[in-house]
Design an enzyme around this catalytic site. Structure first.
Site, PDB file in Angstrom:
ATOM      1  N   GLU A   1       2.623  -8.487  -0.003  1.00  0.00           N
ATOM      2  CA  GLU A   1       1.219  -8.237   0.308  1.00  0.00           C
ATOM      3  C   GLU A   1       0.276  -9.130  -0.485  1.00  0.00           C
ATOM      4  O   GLU A   1      -0.918  -8.875  -0.568  1.00  0.00           O
ATOM      5  CB  GLU A   1       0.893  -6.756   0.065  1.00  0.00           C
TER       6      GLU A   1
ATOM      7  N   LYS B   1      -2.640   5.024   8.793  1.00  0.00           N
ATOM      8  CA  LYS B   1      -1.891   3.870   9.298  1.00  0.00           C
ATOM      9  C   LYS B   1      -1.647   4.090  10.787  1.00  0.00           C
ATOM     10  O   LYS B   1      -0.935   5.024  11.161  1.00  0.00           O
ATOM     11  CB  LYS B   1      -0.542   3.746   8.586  1.00  0.00           C
TER      12      LYS B   1
END
Length: 434
Positions: free
Chosen positions: A210, A343
């Protein structure tokens, strides 16, 4: 406006794993959406359909999901002649056609791909930006730009170091705009790189999935110390606070927690949830930690509840709640956490994501919109976070294009809103509070 054509293909995500991309055509043009996928996944998530053919992409192909769209979902939707502005009807139709609790027939990755593309087409049909269309779907008159939570130090399942806790984030809550928050975040990130390089050497500044750094440290408070140093060095001790994603389910062993889970197992070093909670309280006392995600295992309800009652910071449920209304209702009832990690691919449709968000907000929770570790260049969640007014988003470090795609889109949205742009800032936990 009816759909004219729906076509899905297999593309690669930011980790080199296959994922689903959908092209939806209407008279207004072509609308494209790509689906993300996670590394540390909660066991209660909607099913991401993978082919399982070990001879191809190590079993991670998504040709089955693609075929479900091209052969079944797509044709059925075209035949039904639903309008792209009727997001709820379209999603409901797909979910009923699938007929399973966790979308395992077609795969949440198939249903979500179509759902995202429909949402983009719906915005175009109405002639409004995507964030405005999402706000309308959610019944929000307002729009809010979020505080970005930059994941700048990686551990856990995201990194090859010994660090147990998965993410250490910086939140520039003292910025006056999203654009300024980006600059502050990037500056702290560069200072952090310098601090890590000086202490651990150049190869310690390689980045994880990430975009965060993954220096080979074992002690979690050492990661917090590095952040504190970088924030000071950048000159923002009054403007930047810290968030963590522990992802504790990843190191839960027989009712206890192993903070050195990447080494050979030794039950002697496992600690109780209560002991782990004491460690967090220590972090909160010594560092500007304002948010902790998944501090305990997804089924260790009692520890969540007792911990929440003893702290006043944000406690975020991710593996605990998996964007699922049933799990959220359970967590509300048990007073287990006070913020939902949202999400879209955990639940598998735009409509259900909006419902999950509203359920959390109506119970006084905060909501943080999130990427997955396996991302694409798709920027849907940037518009989503503005339309849902959640006030906070985590989509990685200010590094790696699949992460910056979202942050850059948020800067464009802020620019487009001009003097009407509202930045959540220090009110990130409840941006709608007057």
């Amino acid at each position: 406006m009816a759909m004219q054509k729906i076509f899905a293909r297999e593309i690669l995500d930011s980790r080199g794993n296959p994922t689903v991309e959908v092209d939806l055509h209407t008279a207004k043009g072509r609308f494209r959406a790509a689906v993300p996928s996670g590394a540390s996944t909660g066991i209660y998530e909607a099913l991401e359909l993978r082919d399982g053919d070990k001879a191809r992409y190590l079993g991670k192909g998504v040709l089955k999901a693609v075929e479900h769209i091209n052969k079944t979902l797509g044709p059925a939707l075209l035949e039904k002649k639903l309008s792209v502005v009727d997001q709820e009807k379209v999603d409901k139709f797909m979910i009923e056609l699938d007929g399973t609790e966790n979308k395992s027939k077609f795969g949440a990755n198939a249903i979500l791909g179509v759902s995202l593309a429909v949402c983009k087409a719906g915005a175009a049909e109405k002639g409004v930006p995507l964030y405005r269309h999402i706000a309308d779907l959610a019944g929000n008159p307002d729009l809010v730009l979020p505080v970005p939570a930059f994941n700048v130090i990686n551990g856990g399942s995201h990194a090859g170091n010994k660090l147990a806790m998965q993410e250490f984030m910086i939140l520039p809550v003292g910025a006056s705009s999203f654009k300024e928050a980006m600059r502050i975040g990037a500056e702290v990130y560069h200072h952090l790189k310098g601090v890590i390089k000086a202490k651990y050497g150049k190869d310690a500044t390689n980045v994880g999935d990430e975009g965060g750094f993954a220096p080979n440290i074992l002690e979690n408070n050492e990661a917090l110390e590095l952040l504190k140093t970088a924030i000071q060095a950048a000159g923002y001790p009054d403007k930047v606070v810290i968030g963590m994603d522990v992802a504790a389910s990843e190191f839960y062993r027989n009712g206890k927690y192993d903070l050195d889970f990447k080494s050979p197992d030794d039950p002697a070093r496992h600690i109780s949830g209560e002991k782990l909670g004491e460690l967090y309280k220590n972090f909160i006392q010594n560092y500007p930690v304002v948010s902790i995600e998944d501090p305990f295992d997804q089924d260790d309800w009692a520890t969540w509840t007792s911990f929440l009652s003893g702290v006043d910071i944000q406690i975020v449920g991710d593996d605990l709640t998996v964007t699922n209304p049933k799990r959220i209702a359970q967590a509300v009832e048990k007073k287990a956490c006070n913020c939902l990690l949202l999400k879209v691919n955990q639940i598998g449709s735009v409509t259900e994501s909006i419902q999950a968000c509203k359920l959390a907000q109506s119970n006084g929770w905060g909501v943080m919109v999130s990427h997955r570790s396996g991302e694409t260049e798709d920027t849907f969640i940037a518009d989503l976070v503005v339309g849902l007014c959640t006030g906070q988003i985590k989509t990685g470090a200010p590094c790696r294009s699949e992460r910056l795609a979202k942050y850059n889109q948020l800067m464009r949205i802020e620019e487009a809103l001009g003097d009407k742009a509202v930045f959540a800032g220090r009110k990130f936990r409840n941006p709608k509070a007057k």
